[in-house]
Design a protein around this motif. Structure first.
Motif, PDB file in Angstrom:
ATOM      1  N   GLN A  34      22.711 -17.193 -58.721  1.00  0.00           N
ATOM      2  CA  GLN A  34      22.561 -17.874 -57.920  1.00  0.00           C
ATOM      3  C   GLN A  34      20.932 -17.110 -57.854  1.00  0.00           C
ATOM      4  OE1 GLN A  34      22.724 -17.526 -53.178  1.00  0.00           O
ATOM      5  NE2 GLN A  34      24.768 -16.749 -54.066  1.00  0.00           N
ATOM      6  N   LEU A  35      20.805 -15.946 -59.153  1.00  0.00           N
ATOM      7  CA  LEU A  35      19.299 -15.783 -59.941  1.00  0.00           C
ATOM      8  C   LEU A  35      19.054 -16.381 -60.878  1.00  0.00           C
ATOM      9  CD1 LEU A  35      20.025 -11.892 -59.192  1.00  0.00           C
ATOM     10  CD2 LEU A  35      18.809 -13.548 -57.336  1.00  0.00           C
ATOM     11  N   SER A  36      20.352 -16.588 -61.973  1.00  0.00           N
ATOM     12  CA  SER A  36      19.717 -17.533 -63.501  1.00  0.00           C
ATOM     13  C   SER A  36      18.922 -17.830 -63.358  1.00  0.00           C
ATOM     14  CB  SER A  36      21.181 -18.215 -63.463  1.00  0.00           C
ATOM     15  OG  SER A  36      21.344 -19.036 -62.508  1.00  0.00           O
ATOM     16  N   ALA A  37      18.322 -18.938 -62.273  1.00  0.00           N
ATOM     17  CA  ALA A  37      16.833 -19.308 -62.117  1.00  0.00           C
ATOM     18  C   ALA A  37      15.558 -19.009 -61.963  1.00  0.00           C
ATOM     19  CB  ALA A  37      17.097 -21.011 -61.929  1.00  0.00           C
ATOM     20  N   CYS A  38      15.930 -17.399 -61.041  1.00  0.00           N
ATOM     21  CA  CYS A  38      14.623 -17.279 -60.560  1.00  0.00           C
ATOM     22  C   CYS A  38      13.801 -16.249 -62.075  1.00  0.00           C
ATOM     23  CB  CYS A  38      14.635 -15.817 -60.204  1.00  0.00           C
ATOM     24  SG  CYS A  38      15.902 -16.552 -58.697  1.00  0.00           S
ATOM     25  N   PRO A  39      12.092 -17.191 -61.675  1.00  0.00           N
ATOM     26  CA  PRO A  39      11.187 -16.413 -63.124  1.00  0.00           C
ATOM     27  C   PRO A  39      11.149 -14.879 -63.013  1.00  0.00           C
ATOM     28  CG  PRO A  39      10.395 -17.178 -60.693  1.00  0.00           C
ATOM     29  CD  PRO A  39      11.642 -17.337 -60.389  1.00  0.00           C
ATOM     30  N   VAL A  40      11.269 -14.200 -64.013  1.00  0.00           N
ATOM     31  CA  VAL A  40      10.402 -13.236 -64.593  1.00  0.00           C
ATOM     32  C   VAL A  40       9.181 -13.250 -64.779  1.00  0.00           C
ATOM     33  CG1 VAL A  40      11.091 -11.684 -66.692  1.00  0.00           C
ATOM     34  CG2 VAL A  40      13.243 -12.679 -65.459  1.00  0.00           C
ATOM     35  N   VAL A  41       8.009 -12.603 -64.222  1.00  0.00           N
ATOM     36  CA  VAL A  41       6.759 -12.570 -64.659  1.00  0.00           C
ATOM     37  C   VAL A  41       6.737 -10.988 -65.237  1.00  0.00           C
ATOM     38  CG1 VAL A  41       6.871 -13.996 -62.884  1.00  0.00           C
ATOM     39  CG2 VAL A  41       6.087 -11.473 -62.316  1.00  0.00           C
ATOM     40  N   ARG A  42       4.949 -10.931 -65.253  1.00  0.00           N
ATOM     41  CA  ARG A  42       4.685  -9.908 -66.435  1.00  0.00           C
ATOM     42  C   ARG A  42       3.356  -9.749 -65.770  1.00  0.00           C
ATOM     43  NH1 ARG A  42       3.681 -11.574 -71.746  1.00  0.00           N
ATOM     44  NH2 ARG A  42       5.510 -10.902 -72.821  1.00  0.00           N
ATOM     45  N   VAL A 106       0.574  -2.964 -53.809  1.00  0.00           N
ATOM     46  CA  VAL A 106       1.418  -2.118 -54.900  1.00  0.00           C
ATOM     47  C   VAL A 106       0.721  -2.618 -56.575  1.00  0.00           C
ATOM     48  CG1 VAL A 106       3.506  -2.088 -56.428  1.00  0.00           C
ATOM     49  CG2 VAL A 106       3.606  -1.991 -53.485  1.00  0.00           C
ATOM     50  N   ALA A 107       0.575  -2.747 -57.321  1.00  0.00           N
ATOM     51  CA  ALA A 107       0.037  -2.339 -58.433  1.00  0.00           C
ATOM     52  C   ALA A 107       0.993  -2.171 -59.763  1.00  0.00           C
ATOM     53  CB  ALA A 107      -1.331  -1.857 -58.592  1.00  0.00           C
ATOM     54  N   ALA A 108       0.808  -2.811 -61.253  1.00  0.00           N
ATOM     55  CA  ALA A 108       1.228  -2.183 -62.242  1.00  0.00           C
ATOM     56  C   ALA A 108       0.894  -0.749 -62.588  1.00  0.00           C
ATOM     57  CB  ALA A 108       1.773  -3.161 -62.746  1.00  0.00           C
ATOM     58  N   LEU A 109       1.387   0.307 -63.164  1.00  0.00           N
ATOM     59  CA  LEU A 109       1.029   1.466 -63.418  1.00  0.00           C
ATOM     60  C   LEU A 109       0.746   0.931 -64.433  1.00  0.00           C
ATOM     61  CD1 LEU A 109      -0.483   3.855 -63.578  1.00  0.00           C
ATOM     62  CD2 LEU A 109       2.496   5.090 -63.036  1.00  0.00           C
ATOM     63  N   THR A 110       2.214   0.486 -65.133  1.00  0.00           N
ATOM     64  CA  THR A 110       2.251  -0.232 -66.661  1.00  0.00           C
ATOM     65  C   THR A 110       2.375  -1.392 -66.971  1.00  0.00           C
ATOM     66  OG1 THR A 110       4.270   0.140 -67.156  1.00  0.00           O
ATOM     67  CG2 THR A 110       3.714   2.416 -67.235  1.00  0.00           C
ATOM     68  N   ASP A 111       2.249  -1.965 -68.101  1.00  0.00           N
ATOM     69  CA  ASP A 111       2.565  -3.268 -68.363  1.00  0.00           C
ATOM     70  C   ASP A 111       4.451  -3.573 -68.120  1.00  0.00           C
ATOM     71  OD1 ASP A 111       0.169  -3.856 -68.868  1.00  0.00           O
ATOM     72  OD2 ASP A 111       0.898  -4.364 -71.499  1.00  0.00           O
ATOM     73  N   ALA A 112       4.505  -4.602 -67.392  1.00  0.00           N
ATOM     74  CA  ALA A 112       6.158  -4.136 -66.003  1.00  0.00           C
ATOM     75  C   ALA A 112       6.478  -5.891 -66.237  1.00  0.00           C
ATOM     76  CB  ALA A 112       5.638  -4.039 -64.648  1.00  0.00           C
ATOM     77  N   GLU A 113       7.702  -6.006 -66.296  1.00  0.00           N
ATOM     78  CA  GLU A 113       8.245  -7.362 -66.350  1.00  0.00           C
ATOM     79  C   GLU A 113       8.965  -7.096 -64.883  1.00  0.00           C
ATOM     80  OE1 GLU A 113      11.179  -8.808 -69.274  1.00  0.00           O
ATOM     81  OE2 GLU A 113       9.059  -7.699 -70.521  1.00  0.00           O
ATOM     82  N   LEU A 114       8.451  -8.362 -64.199  1.00  0.00           N
ATOM     83  CA  LEU A 114       9.456  -8.128 -62.831  1.00  0.00           C
ATOM     84  C   LEU A 114      10.523  -9.461 -62.333  1.00  0.00           C
ATOM     85  CD1 LEU A 114       5.875  -7.647 -60.659  1.00  0.00           C
ATOM     86  CD2 LEU A 114       7.861  -6.327 -61.570  1.00  0.00           C
ATOM     87  N   LEU A 115      10.892  -9.223 -61.585  1.00  0.00           N
ATOM     88  CA  LEU A 115      12.212 -10.548 -61.566  1.00  0.00           C
ATOM     89  C   LEU A 115      11.420 -10.933 -59.605  1.00  0.00           C
ATOM     90  CD1 LEU A 115      14.869 -12.636 -61.266  1.00  0.00           C
ATOM     91  CD2 LEU A 115      15.806 -10.720 -60.345  1.00  0.00           C
ATOM     92  N   MET A 116      11.526 -12.320 -59.985  1.00  0.00           N
ATOM     93  CA  MET A 116      10.705 -12.911 -58.796  1.00  0.00           C
ATOM     94  C   MET A 116      12.061 -13.528 -57.763  1.00  0.00           C
ATOM     95  SD  MET A 116       7.017 -13.913 -59.284  1.00  0.00           S
ATOM     96  CE  MET A 116       7.049 -15.091 -57.970  1.00  0.00           C
ATOM     97  N   ILE A 117      12.160 -12.702 -56.350  1.00  0.00           N
ATOM     98  CA  ILE A 117      13.303 -13.864 -55.664  1.00  0.00           C
ATOM     99  C   ILE A 117      12.428 -14.475 -54.231  1.00  0.00           C
ATOM    100  CG2 ILE A 117      15.886 -13.429 -55.122  1.00  0.00           C
ATOM    101  CD1 ILE A 117      16.107 -11.028 -56.995  1.00  0.00           C
ATOM    102  N   ASP A 118      12.642 -15.514 -54.066  1.00  0.00           N
ATOM    103  CA  ASP A 118      11.984 -15.963 -53.086  1.00  0.00           C
ATOM    104  C   ASP A 118      12.921 -16.138 -52.290  1.00  0.00           C
ATOM    105  OD1 ASP A 118      13.942 -18.749 -52.527  1.00  0.00           O
ATOM    106  OD2 ASP A 118      13.514 -18.314 -54.887  1.00  0.00           O
ATOM    107  N   ALA A 119      11.883 -15.933 -50.892  1.00  0.00           N
ATOM    108  CA  ALA A 119      13.455 -15.659 -49.984  1.00  0.00           C
ATOM    109  C   ALA A 119      13.973 -16.457 -49.429  1.00  0.00           C
ATOM    110  CB  ALA A 119      11.864 -16.308 -48.537  1.00  0.00           C
TER     111      ALA A 119
END
Length: 304
Positions: A34-42, A106-119
């Motif tokens: 179910q998470l496979s198509a969720c975007p990863v953002v920088r 909330v902000a990025a303290l360092t460069d970060a990669e985040l998984l976005m999971i919609d509601a």
């Protein structure tokens, strides 16, 4: 923030995400699909991920880097933040659940990669997996407790500074602010309990002349010595406050005029015996004080 890949291409294991820990292999396989198509953002360092002024139907999972909760995005503020989020932790779950604005920025303290999971995906995972629902409840419980602990800590700090603001920095007596806040209540309590209340006004004699002749530093020492003498001559339930430059007020609960007069005479005598020394240990002239006394009468309030 820019999308850099989908979750299936991230190489990150679902089991390493806090929300999906301690879950059976079969459930993890379904969650991964179910998470496979969720975007990863920088998110670049300093970039806002969640804004407290906006709503958002998305849960973010930190895959790499560190996020921090802060009122602004300066690096120093982010580094000093007491709430930070590391790899495997998630943010934004509360706004997904109640569809309200985010409670903090909330902000990025360092460069970060985040998984976005919609509601919609989050709710589907909750509906299909009791384990996910349990983990989410535990996460919310932990954060509520952490927030409560932080609030208690802030209350203690606030009370400390409030008390500090009620103390005169030179003499250690209560200050005028304390007097203005507390005296009306003491008067009201005396009337309500039908008890006596007396007040002594103390003014150091010729204090300006003392300052002019011996300097303000020795004048401060004289004030401190007088205040210490006053405090030492009172009962535990009496109060002393610095009213002005060389003026002090002594509040005597449960004390009538005759008893208050005894206290005033005792303080006057003690102050007369106070010794002030200069740098060469030379004894300076004794200080004296003039005292006035008033006792609360029926129907009299703080205005006189």
């Amino acid at each position: 923030m820019e999308q850099i890949r989908n979750f299936r291409d991230s190489g990150f294991k679902v089991s390493d995400i806090e929300l999906f820990s301690n879950i059976s292999t079969s459930e993890l396989k379904s969650i991964t699909q179910q998470l496979s198509a969720c975007p990863v953002v920088r998110a670049k360092a300093g970039e806002i991920v969640i804004d407290s002024h906006t709503t958002g139907a998305c849960l973010y999972v930190v895959l790499q880097g560190t996020l921090a909760q802060s009122s602004n995005t300066s690096r120093r503020q982010l580094e000093n933040s007491s709430i930070q989020y590391f790899a495997g932790e998630c943010i934004g779950e509360l706004s997904v659940l109640d569809e309200e604005a985010h409670s903090a920025t909330v902000a990025a303290l360092t460069d970060a990669e985040l998984l976005m999971i919609d509601a919609a995906t989050v709710w589907r995972l909750i509906d299909e997996s009791n384990s996910v629902a349990r983990n989410l409840l535990q996460l919310l419980s932990f954060r509520i407790r952490a927030t409560n602990a932080q609030l208690r800590s802030r209350q203690k700090v606030g009370e400390f500074y409030r008390q500090l603001s009620m103390v005169d920095g030179l003499t250690g007596l209560h200050n005028r602010s304390w007097l203005n806040a507390q005296l009306p209540g003491l008067i009201e309590n005396a009337h309500a309990t039908d008890r006596e209340l007396s007040i002594i006004m103390l003014d150091l004699d010729y204090f300006k002349k003392f300052n002019d002749q011996h300097g303000h530093l020795l004048g401060d020492e004289a004030l401190q010595a007088a205040a210490k003498t006053v405090s030492g001559g009172l009962r535990p339930n009496d109060f002393a406050a610095r009213y002005g430059g060389e003026e002090m007020i002594i509040i005597l609960p449960n004390t009538g005029k005759e008893s208050a007069l005894i206290v005033a005479e005792r303080l006057c005598d003690r102050i007369r015996q106070v010794r002030i020394f200069d740098e060469d240990e030379k004894i300076l002239p004794h200080i004296t004080a003039s005292l006035g006394l008033a006792t609360l009468t029926e129907n009299q309030d703080g205005s006189g």
